[in-house]
Design an enzyme around this catalytic site. Structure first.
Site, PDB file in Angstrom:
ATOM      1  N   LYS A  93      15.216 -40.937 -12.085  1.00  0.00           N
ATOM      2  CA  LYS A  93      14.490 -40.637 -13.333  1.00  0.00           C
ATOM      3  C   LYS A  93      15.171 -41.300 -14.532  1.00  0.00           C
ATOM      4  O   LYS A  93      14.513 -41.838 -15.402  1.00  0.00           O
ATOM      5  CB  LYS A  93      14.427 -39.119 -13.594  1.00  0.00           C
ATOM      6  CG  LYS A  93      13.683 -38.342 -12.541  1.00  0.00           C
ATOM      7  CD  LYS A  93      13.515 -36.890 -12.964  1.00  0.00           C
ATOM      8  CE  LYS A  93      14.828 -36.145 -13.148  1.00  0.00           C
ATOM      9  NZ  LYS A  93      15.591 -35.918 -11.904  1.00  0.00           N
ATOM     10  N   ARG A 105      11.747 -27.727 -16.159  1.00  0.00           N
ATOM     11  CA  ARG A 105      12.194 -27.614 -14.773  1.00  0.00           C
ATOM     12  C   ARG A 105      11.730 -26.302 -14.147  1.00  0.00           C
ATOM     13  O   ARG A 105      11.970 -26.082 -12.983  1.00  0.00           O
ATOM     14  CB  ARG A 105      13.724 -27.615 -14.747  1.00  0.00           C
ATOM     15  CG  ARG A 105      14.373 -28.932 -14.312  1.00  0.00           C
ATOM     16  CD  ARG A 105      15.850 -28.714 -14.459  1.00  0.00           C
ATOM     17  NE  ARG A 105      16.704 -29.549 -13.716  1.00  0.00           N
ATOM     18  CZ  ARG A 105      17.283 -30.658 -14.172  1.00  0.00           C
ATOM     19  NH1 ARG A 105      16.969 -31.122 -15.360  1.00  0.00           N
ATOM     20  NH2 ARG A 105      18.167 -31.297 -13.443  1.00  0.00           N
ATOM     21  N   ARG A 135      27.027 -42.718  -7.522  1.00  0.00           N
ATOM     22  CA  ARG A 135      26.516 -42.926  -8.877  1.00  0.00           C
ATOM     23  C   ARG A 135      27.634 -42.989  -9.918  1.00  0.00           C
ATOM     24  O   ARG A 135      28.589 -42.215  -9.883  1.00  0.00           O
ATOM     25  CB  ARG A 135      25.552 -41.803  -9.219  1.00  0.00           C
ATOM     26  CG  ARG A 135      24.968 -41.918 -10.603  1.00  0.00           C
ATOM     27  CD  ARG A 135      23.684 -41.187 -10.697  1.00  0.00           C
ATOM     28  NE  ARG A 135      23.872 -39.757 -10.910  1.00  0.00           N
ATOM     29  CZ  ARG A 135      22.865 -38.949 -11.255  1.00  0.00           C
ATOM     30  NH1 ARG A 135      21.652 -39.432 -11.401  1.00  0.00           N
ATOM     31  NH2 ARG A 135      23.089 -37.671 -11.428  1.00  0.00           N
ATOM     32  N   ARG A 182      29.808 -38.114 -12.587  1.00  0.00           N
ATOM     33  CA  ARG A 182      29.461 -36.780 -13.083  1.00  0.00           C
ATOM     34  C   ARG A 182      30.067 -35.701 -12.190  1.00  0.00           C
ATOM     35  O   ARG A 182      30.081 -35.850 -10.975  1.00  0.00           O
ATOM     36  CB  ARG A 182      27.926 -36.624 -13.116  1.00  0.00           C
ATOM     37  CG  ARG A 182      27.292 -37.366 -14.272  1.00  0.00           C
ATOM     38  CD  ARG A 182      25.787 -37.417 -14.194  1.00  0.00           C
ATOM     39  NE  ARG A 182      25.149 -36.160 -13.841  1.00  0.00           N
ATOM     40  CZ  ARG A 182      23.828 -35.963 -13.919  1.00  0.00           C
ATOM     41  NH1 ARG A 182      23.042 -36.925 -14.365  1.00  0.00           N
ATOM     42  NH2 ARG A 182      23.300 -34.816 -13.561  1.00  0.00           N
ATOM     43  N   ARG A 239      21.897 -28.450  -6.428  1.00  0.00           N
ATOM     44  CA  ARG A 239      20.848 -29.011  -7.291  1.00  0.00           C
ATOM     45  C   ARG A 239      19.588 -29.348  -6.483  1.00  0.00           C
ATOM     46  O   ARG A 239      18.472 -29.133  -6.941  1.00  0.00           O
ATOM     47  CB  ARG A 239      21.384 -30.254  -8.009  1.00  0.00           C
ATOM     48  CG  ARG A 239      22.411 -29.891  -9.087  1.00  0.00           C
ATOM     49  CD  ARG A 239      23.312 -31.052  -9.430  1.00  0.00           C
ATOM     50  NE  ARG A 239      22.621 -32.123 -10.088  1.00  0.00           N
ATOM     51  CZ  ARG A 239      22.971 -33.408  -9.971  1.00  0.00           C
ATOM     52  NH1 ARG A 239      23.995 -33.759  -9.221  1.00  0.00           N
ATOM     53  NH2 ARG A 239      22.297 -34.325 -10.622  1.00  0.00           N
TER      54      ARG A 239
END
Ligand code: AMP
Length: 217
Positions: free
Chosen positions: A13, A89, A128, A161, A172
């Site tokens: 996203k 969300r 990431r 992160r 998550r």
């Protein structure tokens, strides 16, 4: 035009949001980026949000809704092309956003759902790297920065992160499946949902998004 991007963590996203901002001039409201900036500036909100961010838990609806409404107010709800990334969300967040937009005589035009299998999501998240300043996203193998750990765009340091660790990732994904995915039904009822297979390259996924938007512009 107002667009919501929905998808599991790591589906891309953030990358799509950056490409959309560049091509169409959208203002982006990324709830995750807003919270991470608060953490970096060590504000009261940032200190409160940090435990949620680190563990992968969702902040309470009323807290995140207030934060987003403040930011919406600043960018003038009724004038801009706005892209919502990571918000809403939950159904309650979506309903509150609709009420706010209705008050401003505007509405959500498109809800774009990015879909990918859990194995693709895991491999993307575990490699990431995120920019500490402009929010650009890289991947150690699939999309490395030109210079090790330095952002190509703004030369700021890159970081992993805290919620990109396996335990937080699993939490998550579970929260997405149980709380956010059902939100799609809410938007399907309004005929606004477009699903996109996000397992392809970022450029190919972007082409699919543009095909949807270009018919409306
Ligand atoms: P993201 O960058 O969108 O993956 O968001 C990172 C984290 O910020 C999430 O794991 C939550 O802790 C928090 N967060 C972001 N957006 C929301 C939201 N709409 N509702 C509740 N918590 C959120």
């Amino acid at each position: 035009m107002k667009i919501i991007l929905i998808g599991p963590p790591g589906v891309g996203k953030g990358t799509q949001s950056q490409l959309l901002q560049k091509r169409y001039g959208f203002k982006c409201l990324s709830s995750g980026d807003i919270l991470r900036q608060e953490v970096v500036s060590n504000s009261e909100l940032g200190r409160y949000a940090k435990t949620f961010l680190d563990s992968g838990e969702l902040l309470p609806d009323e807290v995140i809704v207030n934060i987003i409404m403040d930011h919406l107010y600043k960018i003038k709800t009724n004038q801009n092309f706005i892209l919502f990334d990571g918000f809403p969300r939950t159904k309650s967040q979506a309903q509150k956003l609709d009420i706010k937009l209705e008050e401003e005589k505007t509405k959500i035009d498109y809800v774009i759902i990015f879909e990918a299998s859990s194995s693709v999501i895991l491999s993307r998240l575990e490699g990431r790297l995120s920019c500490s300043s402009c929010g650009a996203v890289y991947h150690i193998k699939n999309h490395p920065p030109i210079q090790v750990n330095v952002c190509n765009h703004c030369q700021s340091p890159l970081f992993v992160r805290t919620d990109d660790q396996r335990a937080a990732i699993n939490k998550r994904i579970k929260l997405y499946d149980s709380i956010t995915y059902p939100l799609i039904e809410y938007y399907v009822d309004f005929g606004k949902v477009h699903k996109i297979n996000a397992e392809f390259s970022a450029q190919d996924v972007f082409k699919s998004v543009c095909q949807i938007l270009d018919t409306a512009l």
